[in-house]
Design an enzyme around this catalytic site. Sequence first.
Site, PDB file in Angstrom:
ATOM      1  N   CYS A   5      -4.548   2.049  11.416  1.00 34.43           N
ATOM      2  CA  CYS A   5      -4.958   3.237  12.154  1.00 34.43           C
ATOM      3  C   CYS A   5      -3.778   4.196  12.287  1.00 34.43           C
ATOM      4  O   CYS A   5      -2.642   3.786  12.395  1.00 34.43           O
ATOM      5  CB  CYS A   5      -5.496   2.961  13.569  1.00 34.43           C
ATOM      6  SG  CYS A   5      -7.096   2.130  13.584  1.00 34.43           S
ATOM      7  N   GLY A  32      -5.679   4.360   7.396  1.00 32.59           N
ATOM      8  CA  GLY A  32      -7.081   4.132   7.728  1.00 32.59           C
ATOM      9  C   GLY A  32      -7.997   4.957   6.868  1.00 32.59           C
ATOM     10  O   GLY A  32      -7.789   6.164   6.727  1.00 32.59           O
ATOM     11  N   ASN A 106      -3.867   3.330  18.159  1.00 35.88           N
ATOM     12  CA  ASN A 106      -3.461   2.388  17.110  1.00 35.88           C
ATOM     13  C   ASN A 106      -2.901   1.156  17.807  1.00 35.88           C
ATOM     14  O   ASN A 106      -1.967   1.266  18.596  1.00 35.88           O
ATOM     15  CB  ASN A 106      -2.387   3.024  16.216  1.00 35.88           C
ATOM     16  CG  ASN A 106      -1.781   2.037  15.227  1.00 35.88           C
ATOM     17  OD1 ASN A 106      -0.626   2.172  14.861  1.00 35.88           O
ATOM     18  ND2 ASN A 106      -2.547   1.058  14.787  1.00 35.88           N
ATOM     19  N   GLY A 107      -3.485   0.013  17.517  1.00 34.71           N
ATOM     20  CA  GLY A 107      -3.027  -1.227  18.133  1.00 34.71           C
ATOM     21  C   GLY A 107      -4.196  -2.015  18.656  1.00 34.71           C
ATOM     22  O   GLY A 107      -5.347  -1.728  18.312  1.00 34.71           O
ATOM     23  N   CYS A 243       6.557  -4.249  15.093  1.00 29.33           N
ATOM     24  CA  CYS A 243       5.875  -4.965  14.006  1.00 29.33           C
ATOM     25  C   CYS A 243       6.704  -4.831  12.728  1.00 29.33           C
ATOM     26  O   CYS A 243       6.880  -3.730  12.214  1.00 29.33           O
ATOM     27  CB  CYS A 243       4.494  -4.353  13.794  1.00 29.33           C
ATOM     28  SG  CYS A 243       3.693  -4.892  12.275  1.00 29.33           S
ATOM     29  N   TYR A 249       4.838  -3.285   4.596  1.00 28.62           N
ATOM     30  CA  TYR A 249       3.623  -2.901   3.882  1.00 28.62           C
ATOM     31  C   TYR A 249       2.905  -1.660   4.405  1.00 28.62           C
ATOM     32  O   TYR A 249       2.533  -0.788   3.629  1.00 28.62           O
ATOM     33  CB  TYR A 249       2.636  -4.077   3.866  1.00 28.62           C
ATOM     34  CG  TYR A 249       1.281  -3.724   3.296  1.00 28.62           C
ATOM     35  CD1 TYR A 249       1.107  -3.562   1.914  1.00 28.62           C
ATOM     36  CD2 TYR A 249       0.186  -3.514   4.130  1.00 28.62           C
ATOM     37  CE1 TYR A 249      -0.129  -3.215   1.379  1.00 28.62           C
ATOM     38  CE2 TYR A 249      -1.057  -3.165   3.596  1.00 28.62           C
ATOM     39  CZ  TYR A 249      -1.204  -3.018   2.236  1.00 28.62           C
ATOM     40  OH  TYR A 249      -2.416  -2.669   1.715  1.00 28.62           O
ATOM     41  N   SER A 290       2.680  -1.372  -3.823  1.00 31.79           N
ATOM     42  CA  SER A 290       3.368  -1.952  -2.662  1.00 31.79           C
ATOM     43  C   SER A 290       4.656  -2.680  -3.022  1.00 31.79           C
ATOM     44  O   SER A 290       5.520  -2.858  -2.174  1.00 31.79           O
ATOM     45  CB  SER A 290       2.415  -2.879  -1.908  1.00 31.79           C
ATOM     46  OG  SER A 290       1.864  -3.840  -2.787  1.00 31.79           O
ATOM     47  N   ASP A 357       6.068  -8.488  -5.365  1.00 31.68           N
ATOM     48  CA  ASP A 357       5.126  -7.836  -4.449  1.00 31.68           C
ATOM     49  C   ASP A 357       5.679  -7.942  -3.030  1.00 31.68           C
ATOM     50  O   ASP A 357       6.591  -8.711  -2.764  1.00 31.68           O
ATOM     51  CB  ASP A 357       3.733  -8.466  -4.557  1.00 31.68           C
ATOM     52  CG  ASP A 357       2.632  -7.491  -4.123  1.00 31.68           C
ATOM     53  OD1 ASP A 357       2.949  -6.363  -3.667  1.00 31.68           O
ATOM     54  OD2 ASP A 357       1.447  -7.857  -4.224  1.00 31.68           O
ATOM     55  N   ASP A 358       5.071  -7.153  -2.137  1.00 29.34           N
ATOM     56  CA  ASP A 358       5.559  -7.165  -0.764  1.00 29.34           C
ATOM     57  C   ASP A 358       5.119  -8.395   0.007  1.00 29.34           C
ATOM     58  O   ASP A 358       5.843  -8.896   0.852  1.00 29.34           O
ATOM     59  CB  ASP A 358       5.062  -5.909  -0.026  1.00 29.34           C
ATOM     60  CG  ASP A 358       3.545  -5.910   0.113  1.00 29.34           C
ATOM     61  OD1 ASP A 358       2.846  -5.768  -0.911  1.00 29.34           O
ATOM     62  OD2 ASP A 358       3.048  -6.088   1.236  1.00 29.34           O
TER      63      ASP A 358
HETATM   64  P1  5GP Z   1      -3.893 -11.011  -1.305  1.00 32.65           P
HETATM   65  O1  5GP Z   1      -4.434 -10.646  -2.621  1.00 32.65           O
HETATM   66  O2  5GP Z   1      -2.860 -12.101  -1.322  1.00 32.65           O
HETATM   67  O3  5GP Z   1      -4.967 -11.283  -0.292  1.00 32.65           O
HETATM   68  O4  5GP Z   1      -3.175  -9.728  -0.712  1.00 32.65           O
HETATM   69  C1  5GP Z   1      -1.886  -9.370  -1.142  1.00 32.65           C
HETATM   70  C2  5GP Z   1      -1.854  -7.922  -1.464  1.00 32.65           C
HETATM   71  O5  5GP Z   1      -2.484  -7.180  -0.443  1.00 32.65           O
HETATM   72  C3  5GP Z   1      -0.436  -7.409  -1.586  1.00 32.65           C
HETATM   73  O6  5GP Z   1      -0.345  -6.649  -2.784  1.00 32.65           O
HETATM   74  C4  5GP Z   1      -0.234  -6.528  -0.380  1.00 32.65           C
HETATM   75  O7  5GP Z   1       0.409  -5.323  -0.771  1.00 32.65           O
HETATM   76  C5  5GP Z   1      -1.607  -6.223   0.134  1.00 32.65           C
HETATM   77  N1  5GP Z   1      -1.712  -6.335   1.592  1.00 32.65           N
HETATM   78  C6  5GP Z   1      -0.875  -6.877   2.479  1.00 32.65           C
HETATM   79  N2  5GP Z   1      -1.341  -6.782   3.729  1.00 32.65           N
HETATM   80  C7  5GP Z   1      -2.504  -6.138   3.664  1.00 32.65           C
HETATM   81  C8  5GP Z   1      -3.451  -5.706   4.638  1.00 32.65           C
HETATM   82  O8  5GP Z   1      -3.314  -5.906   5.852  1.00 32.65           O
HETATM   83  N3  5GP Z   1      -4.534  -5.055   4.155  1.00 32.65           N
HETATM   84  C9  5GP Z   1      -4.705  -4.819   2.819  1.00 32.65           C
HETATM   85  N4  5GP Z   1      -5.782  -4.172   2.417  1.00 32.65           N
HETATM   86  N5  5GP Z   1      -3.851  -5.214   1.885  1.00 32.65           N
HETATM   87  C10 5GP Z   1      -2.754  -5.868   2.292  1.00 32.65           C
HETATM   88 MG    MG Z   2      -0.210  -4.529  -2.836  1.00 32.97          MG
END
Ligand code: 5GP
Ligand code: MG
Length: 476
Positions: A5, A32, A106-107, A243, A249, A290, A357-358
Amino acid sequence: MHEKCGVVGLSLPDEDAARPLYYSLYALQHRGQESAGIVTHDGFQQHDHVGMGLVGDAFDERSLSGLRGSNGIGHVRYPTAGGVNECCAQPFSVSFKSGSLGLSHNGNLVNADAVREELAGLGHAFTSNGDTEVIAHDLARNLLEADLVRAVKATMERLHGSYSLTIMHDETVMGLRDPQGNRPLCLGRVDGGYVIASESTAIDVLGGERIRDVRPGELVVLAPDGSGYDSYQLIDTGETAHCFFEHVYFARPDSVIDDRLVYDVRRSLGRRLWEESGVETDVVLPVPDSGRAFASGYAEAATDDGADTEFAEGLMKNRYVGRTFIMPTQDEREQAVRLKLNPIKSTIEGRSVTLIDDSIVRGTTSTQLVSLLDEAGADEIHLRIGSPPIVAPCYFGVDMASREELIAADRSPEQIEADIGADSLAYLSIDALTGALDRDRDELCLGCVTGAYPYDVEGEERDRDVSRPAVSAADD
Ligand code: 5GP
Ligand code: MG
């Protein structure tokens, strides 16, 4: 899984605030995509418009020109696991005896149900089960008995959890950050006025200048004529619970959060990832978008150390595959990764590859990417992740995230490495994370990587001993 958000508030001398707010929401779109809304006040009455979908879909020329007034707030809402949720689109707006109120949140509060029950017992009628409405009602009630600052303070003393808010009471715009500063919020100056926003990109887009972060426990009240702002440190615990995932991310890399440029933090996390678990391969590949900053820091540190490696884009992203893509079956979810990311074979074939990846949440992305790279002819595939394993849900917080969905909740990195099919897998340590952020552990919320939380969450461990925010005198 995490609550994103985006919120914004703006006060200008006489020009309508709606259009600049609309641009700011564009700059916060990554926070969002489910709905977007703006509430303005023209000095006589409040105007609002909330629409579903992306900012560009939620507004048109007509809805924007109806939003009169030089003061306003805006919101973009992140989709919840429950799906599209029209009831909870924001800003939340309400008119009551002592004026009109708009809120962008947001939160996530952890005691919203208790406060709602208490207020319902006092005769307040609720139209949603969202916690933003709880804040609005509590504030409306306090405003009957106290001036604005005292009313906000009384509400703040009842709330427990995470909140960055922009609030509008009649034509006065305010920003409020929870006493632990869990979510970001910053203050900026624009031509003739002032702005409060989740991220500094929302100030940049207006050609403005970021002044500083809103402090944990601080209320910032903008002058309705855009001439200045007042600051009230309503609660001062000296404790923070920022956070860390904002830096990893959520936030845009070009945002400055808690005085740090997010891009620099991510590059420094990438450097530390090399220092902790570097492996020399022919090529370092980011998972777009990311993983990009992490991979560039990682590759740079590798090269500094004399490694013979190349940083290259080997996965191309189709930017038109958005969240609206429907994936009812696992087959289709797997198809989705192919739809989103296509390997450049010549970068990969016959070479050893480090994929960066992150984070890993469910493990879907990494599993699919390892098999894509394998099909493209990679010799070896090493996976490096710019955050510690995500072992527990975030409660601050789309509530749907559960331990069952998290691949690392009940598995060691070695087991995950085998599940994903990579030649090696390494995560960043919590110490490297706190080091790159230049913070002690107890200055951050690390709930999703430790399973212990800075706020009271039923059934979960607490990671620190702050029972309730310390309360300062009402008139200081
Ligand atoms: P996974 O495929 O392991 O479920 O998700 C990992 C990927 O989702 C990573 O590329 C990361 O950048 C992204 N990601 C990390 N946290 C979130 C989140 O809270 N929401 C979404 N949509 N993507 C996320
Ligand atoms: Mg990603």
